[in-house]
Design a protein around this motif. Structure first.
Motif, PDB file in Angstrom:
ATOM      1  N   HIS A  17       0.856  -1.194   0.000  1.00 42.05           N
ATOM      2  CA  HIS A  17       0.000   0.000   0.000  1.00 42.05           C
ATOM      3  C   HIS A  17       0.892   1.244   0.000  1.00 42.05           C
ATOM      4  O   HIS A  17       1.977   1.231   0.585  1.00 42.05           O
ATOM      5  N   ASP A  18       0.414   2.303  -0.630  1.00 40.67           N
ATOM      6  CA  ASP A  18       1.203   3.538  -0.701  1.00 40.67           C
ATOM      7  C   ASP A  18       1.633   4.028   0.683  1.00 40.67           C
ATOM      8  O   ASP A  18       2.739   4.545   0.843  1.00 40.67           O
ATOM      9  N   GLY A  19       0.790   3.831   1.681  1.00 36.56           N
ATOM     10  CA  GLY A  19       1.121   4.270   3.033  1.00 36.56           C
ATOM     11  C   GLY A  19       2.246   3.483   3.683  1.00 36.56           C
ATOM     12  O   GLY A  19       2.734   3.861   4.748  1.00 36.56           O
ATOM     13  N   GLN A  20       2.676   2.385   3.055  1.00 40.84           N
ATOM     14  CA  GLN A  20       3.750   1.551   3.605  1.00 40.84           C
ATOM     15  C   GLN A  20       5.118   1.861   2.986  1.00 40.84           C
ATOM     16  O   GLN A  20       6.123   1.291   3.400  1.00 40.84           O
ATOM     17  N   GLY A  67      24.246   2.659 -11.494  1.00 39.63           N
ATOM     18  CA  GLY A  67      24.390   3.984 -10.904  1.00 39.63           C
ATOM     19  C   GLY A  67      23.072   4.446 -10.312  1.00 39.63           C
ATOM     20  O   GLY A  67      22.057   3.741 -10.370  1.00 39.63           O
ATOM     21  N   PRO A  68      23.061   5.653  -9.761  1.00 36.17           N
ATOM     22  CA  PRO A  68      21.818   6.167  -9.192  1.00 36.17           C
ATOM     23  C   PRO A  68      20.707   6.167 -10.250  1.00 36.17           C
ATOM     24  O   PRO A  68      20.921   6.570 -11.389  1.00 36.17           O
ATOM     25  N   ALA A  69      19.557   5.698  -9.848  1.00 35.49           N
ATOM     26  CA  ALA A  69      18.428   5.621 -10.775  1.00 35.49           C
ATOM     27  C   ALA A  69      17.265   6.415 -10.199  1.00 35.49           C
ATOM     28  O   ALA A  69      17.102   6.480  -8.977  1.00 35.49           O
ATOM     29  N   PRO A  70      16.466   7.019 -11.052  1.00 31.16           N
ATOM     30  CA  PRO A  70      15.290   7.710 -10.530  1.00 31.16           C
ATOM     31  C   PRO A  70      14.338   6.693  -9.908  1.00 31.16           C
ATOM     32  O   PRO A  70      14.389   5.505 -10.233  1.00 31.16           O
ATOM     33  N   THR A  71      13.490   7.149  -9.026  1.00 31.84           N
ATOM     34  CA  THR A  71      12.575   6.221  -8.377  1.00 31.84           C
ATOM     35  C   THR A  71      11.676   5.539  -9.406  1.00 31.84           C
ATOM     36  O   THR A  71      11.223   6.155 -10.363  1.00 31.84           O
ATOM     37  N   ALA A  72      11.463   4.256  -9.190  1.00 33.27           N
ATOM     38  CA  ALA A  72      10.561   3.489 -10.049  1.00 33.27           C
ATOM     39  C   ALA A  72       9.135   3.563  -9.523  1.00 33.27           C
ATOM     40  O   ALA A  72       8.193   3.188 -10.214  1.00 33.27           O
ATOM     41  N   VAL A  73       8.993   4.044  -8.296  1.00 36.18           N
ATOM     42  CA  VAL A  73       7.693   4.062  -7.636  1.00 36.18           C
ATOM     43  C   VAL A  73       6.919   5.309  -8.072  1.00 36.18           C
ATOM     44  O   VAL A  73       6.749   6.265  -7.315  1.00 36.18           O
ATOM     45  N   THR A  74       6.502   5.292  -9.330  1.00 35.46           N
ATOM     46  CA  THR A  74       5.679   6.357  -9.908  1.00 35.46           C
ATOM     47  C   THR A  74       4.677   5.706 -10.846  1.00 35.46           C
ATOM     48  O   THR A  74       4.922   4.607 -11.369  1.00 35.46           O
TER      49      THR A  74
END
Length: 190
Positions: A23-26, A64-71
């Motif tokens: 869940h998004d809240g987690q 390397g650093p990656a942008p967030t996948a959580v979108t």
């Protein structure tokens, strides 16, 4: 011996419901991987799944650093990316020869992503109050390799110090302990 793509497919089939159950809240909650909260661990798992597609195709990965996948529809994309991972390792010759700049046997490289897919699915399940039961064939494939790679993985800070597990622990609980995880880990009380 099962094809590595079949094992990856079995591991993905167990990981996808866990990712869908977050869940998004987690997303800010802690995980058994102390350096990652749930969001960061999902990002890491996405990066691993995508980069090991490249390794199967004998391309260089980008860790390397990656942008967030959580979108957006990240839960749906996780299923898509794991399907691409399975297809990449199912391609003719993907599990033969060597893969990656370190020159490991391709099947060893594939076991690395198999391990991440399985262990991090457990981490995410534990962090978010879900049940996770790994595929038995996957555990059979991973067990000896995890034990063999443990000293090197600890030096590289990929595994923690071994966590003692009781006599009679399941093969998966033994694997968790070998990687430094407490099989009884629970999130801290709210």
């Amino acid at each position: 011996m099962k094809k590595i793509s079949e094992l990856l497919d079995a591991a993905a089939a167990r990981a996808i419901p866990v990712v869908h159950g977050i869940h998004d809240g987690q997303l800010g909650d802690p995980t058994p991987c102390t350096e990652y909260d749930v969001r960061a661990l999902v990002d890491h798992l996405f990066q691993v799944v995508v980069n090991f597609q490249a390794l199967a195709a004998r391309q260089e990965p980008d860790f390397g650093p990656a942008p967030t996948a959580v979108t957006g529809d990240w839960r749906g994309r996780f299923g898509e990316e794991t399907a691409k991972l399975v297809a990449a390792w199912d391609a003719p010759g993907a599990d033969e020869g060597t893969a990656g700049s370190m020159g490991f046997p391709a099947r060893t490289v594939a076991r690395m992503v198999l391990g991440d897919l399985t262990l991090h699915a457990w981490d995410l399940a534990r962090a978010t109050g879900q049940v996770f039961v790994p595929d038995g064939d996957v555990v059979d494939e991973l067990g000896p390799g995890v034990a063999e790679m443990a000293p090197t993985a600890r030096k590289a800070k990929v595994y923690g110090e071994p966590f003692p597990v009781p006599d009679g622990a399941s093969p998966f609980e033994q694997m968790l302990g070998t990687t430094g995880r407490d099989p009884g880990w629970q999130p801290p009380p709210a």
